[in-house]
Design an enzyme around this catalytic site. Structure first.
Site, mmCIF file in Angstrom:
data_model
loop_
_atom_site.group_PDB
_atom_site.id
_atom_site.type_symbol
_atom_site.label_atom_id
_atom_site.label_comp_id
_atom_site.label_asym_id
_atom_site.label_seq_id
_atom_site.Cartn_x
_atom_site.Cartn_y
_atom_site.Cartn_z
ATOM 1 N N SER A 104 -0.435 -1.158 3.008
ATOM 2 C CA SER A 104 -0.409 -0.701 1.612
ATOM 3 C C SER A 104 0.512 0.505 1.403
ATOM 4 O O SER A 104 1.709 0.377 1.559
ATOM 5 C CB SER A 104 -1.843 -0.408 1.167
ATOM 6 O OG SER A 104 -1.889 -0.145 -0.195
ATOM 7 N N ASP A 243 3.155 0.243 -4.963
ATOM 8 C CA ASP A 243 2.936 0.721 -3.598
ATOM 9 C C ASP A 243 3.519 -0.329 -2.650
ATOM 10 O O ASP A 243 4.116 -1.314 -3.107
ATOM 11 C CB ASP A 243 1.438 0.990 -3.351
ATOM 12 C CG ASP A 243 0.606 -0.259 -3.371
ATOM 13 O OD1 ASP A 243 1.019 -1.232 -4.020
ATOM 14 O OD2 ASP A 243 -0.458 -0.287 -2.723
ATOM 15 N N ASP A 245 2.531 -2.839 -0.914
ATOM 16 C CA ASP A 245 2.154 -4.263 -0.982
ATOM 17 C C ASP A 245 1.943 -4.741 -2.412
ATOM 18 O O ASP A 245 1.555 -5.891 -2.629
ATOM 19 C CB ASP A 245 0.909 -4.530 -0.127
ATOM 20 C CG ASP A 245 -0.319 -3.820 -0.651
ATOM 21 O OD1 ASP A 245 -0.187 -2.695 -1.173
ATOM 22 O OD2 ASP A 245 -1.417 -4.390 -0.558
ATOM 23 N N ASP A 247 -0.284 -4.316 -4.761
ATOM 24 C CA ASP A 247 -1.552 -4.583 -5.457
ATOM 25 C C ASP A 247 -1.780 -3.492 -6.504
ATOM 26 O O ASP A 247 -2.668 -3.592 -7.339
ATOM 27 C CB ASP A 247 -2.743 -4.710 -4.485
ATOM 28 C CG ASP A 247 -2.969 -3.478 -3.630
ATOM 29 O OD1 ASP A 247 -2.072 -2.604 -3.564
ATOM 30 O OD2 ASP A 247 -4.046 -3.380 -3.018
HETATM 31 MG MG MG Z 1 -1.843 -1.488 -1.885
#
Ligand code: MG
Length: 453
Positions: A104, A243, A245, A247
């Protein structure tokens, strides 16, 4: 017995430095354990697998792949994708589980593994415990030679994702948007989707690169200074940052300022309406905006899986954390920073500039502080806080113990005391209607806790 099983999963999957806690040996075991967990008698099981841009991700991917195959399941290989694409693909391809390799927002030397259900929802703590138990007891299913399955390339599912995502919004074309993916997993897909939505897109740090040469993957104020400057200089309508990744999403208004997380959450929540879920540390601005539209706010523990569980339990229409992690259950149960970005673009394309939309909302001072505290002292301090801190205030409305101790006052002010799960701190978060009152609450809380140390 359960207490003796070592914990691998933290607040967001397994996470750590490569070769310290994240190793190929561990990845192989996780692959074997997930395969064992989903494998039912005589059934064909499929596990979706994706990874982010980190230098260690392909190495971990190959070890997990071997583990999944050992257990007799198919590997549905996505390649390098944002986390929400793993959630979506698991749902869309009717797979039995999804696995995302990512750390992340952590620095480049970290990596991690996060597990997903067929609905796209993250594994619950109970499911993570079941995986830990299989690993600890080495209770792995081993497929016989004639039951070993294959790797299938499913990377083209990204086109379904793009089309289905665009169906979720109604965007007036013509906005200028600067997108900063931080060299992370959304680097290719996020600009493409915004262009398909009719935006003029300027990209920043959109070359996938595990060294994160543009900026670190955490979309913090310090890391986004370049994005903020470019939004202003190019007279863009909006800036979007992800960020590592994707999400999560952070928005920059047309003046080049980072949008307040709580206010943006309140804005989007009231636009969606109905029942929404947020965490105990979100602003009362969310409650007030929802009250205006006749909606309902459900508060839960901090962490996207708790938000997801509360959405399911209450059949809520939306869930979000002040961190910029938003869940859109009509689409998928996986937090999706790209859909969240589209929702903000939609708001701005149909209404006013973002700064104006946010200026219309109440502005309450929020203070977030941490006090150094030895891990061994945390439990005793929290017990004393629960018993005695409410007595230090004279207008307490209620004390909520969902996550830490949250004391609400009659005027709407609140203070939340939580021990950090990963560091030696006690965290104080509070909000009030005036800066004076906020300072008073901070002083009282801080002095009380320091008196216990
Ligand atoms: Mg993340």
């Amino acid at each position: 017995m359960d207490q003796m099983i070592p914990k691998l999963f933290g607040t967001s999957g397994i996470r750590g430095k490569v070769w310290e806690s994240i190793t190929t040996e561990l990845a192989l075991r996780v692959g074997r354990a997930v395969s064992t967990y989903v494998k039912r008698e005589n059934s064909e099981c499929k596990i979706v697998l994706g990874y982010d841009t980190r230098t260690s991700s392909q190495m971990i991917e190959n070890a997990i792949t071997a583990g999944i195959l050992q257990g007799g399941c198919y590997v549905l290989r996505l390649g390098m994708v944002p986390t929400p694409v793993v959630g979506y693909a698991t749902m869309k391809l009717k797979a039995d589980a999804g696995i995302m390799i990512t750390a992340s927002h952590n620095p480049p030397e970290y990596n991690g593994i996060k597990l997903w259900n067929p609905s796209g929802m993250a594994y619950t703590q109970a499911q993570e415990k079941a995986i830990e138990k299989i690993i600890f007891e080495e209770d792995f299913h081993k497929a016989s030679w004639d039951n070993i399955r294959k790797i299938e390339d499913v990377s083209s599912v990204i086109y379904d994702y793009i089309n289905d995502l665009l169906d979720q919004v109604n965007i007036e074309p013509g906005l200028k948007v600067v997108i900063d993916s931080g060299n992370g997993a959304a680097s290719l897909v996020s600009p493409l989707i915004l262009r398909k939505a009719g935006c003029e897109v300027i990209t920043l740090n959109c070359q996938p690169d595990g060294f994160f040469p543009g900026r670190m993957p955490e979309p913090s104020l310090e890391n986004l200074s370049e994005l903020m400057k470019i939004v202003k200089a190019t007279k863009a309508d909006l800036g979007i940052a992800h960020d590592g990744d994707a999400d999560r999403m952070v928005a920059i208004d047309e003046e080049g300022n980072m949008a307040d997380f709580d206010k943006l959450l309140a804005l989007i929540s009231s636009k969606i309406g109905g029942k929404i879920v947020t965490t105990v540390d979100a602003s009362l601005c969310v409650d007030e905006c929802m009250e205006k539209v006749g909606g309902e706010v459900i508060r839960t523990k901090v962490g996207d899986v708790h938000v997801a569980e509360a959405i399911v339990e209450n059949q809520a229409s939306f869930g979000g954390e002040p961190s910029g992690t938003w869940l859109h259950p009509d689409f998928c149960m996986c937090p999706d920073g790209i859909l969240s970005a589209l929702k903000v673009v939609e708001l701005v394309s149909n209404q006013d500039p973002l700064s104006k939309l946010l200026d219309n909302l109440p502005n309450y001072p929020t203070i977030r502080e941490k006090i150094n505290c030895d891990d061994t002292q945390k439990d005793q301090i929290m017990e004393d806080v629960r018993e005695k801190l409410p007595q230090q205030f004279d207008d307490v409305l209620d004390v909520n113990l969902i996550d830490g101790i949250r004391i609400s006052m009659k005027d709407g002010s609140w203070v939340l005391i939580r021990p950090s799960g990963t560091e030696s701190y006690i965290r104080i978060t509070l909000e009030s209607r005036t800066i004076e009152e906020a300072e008073n609450i901070k002083k009282t809380s801080r002095e009380f806790i320091e008196g216990l140390l």
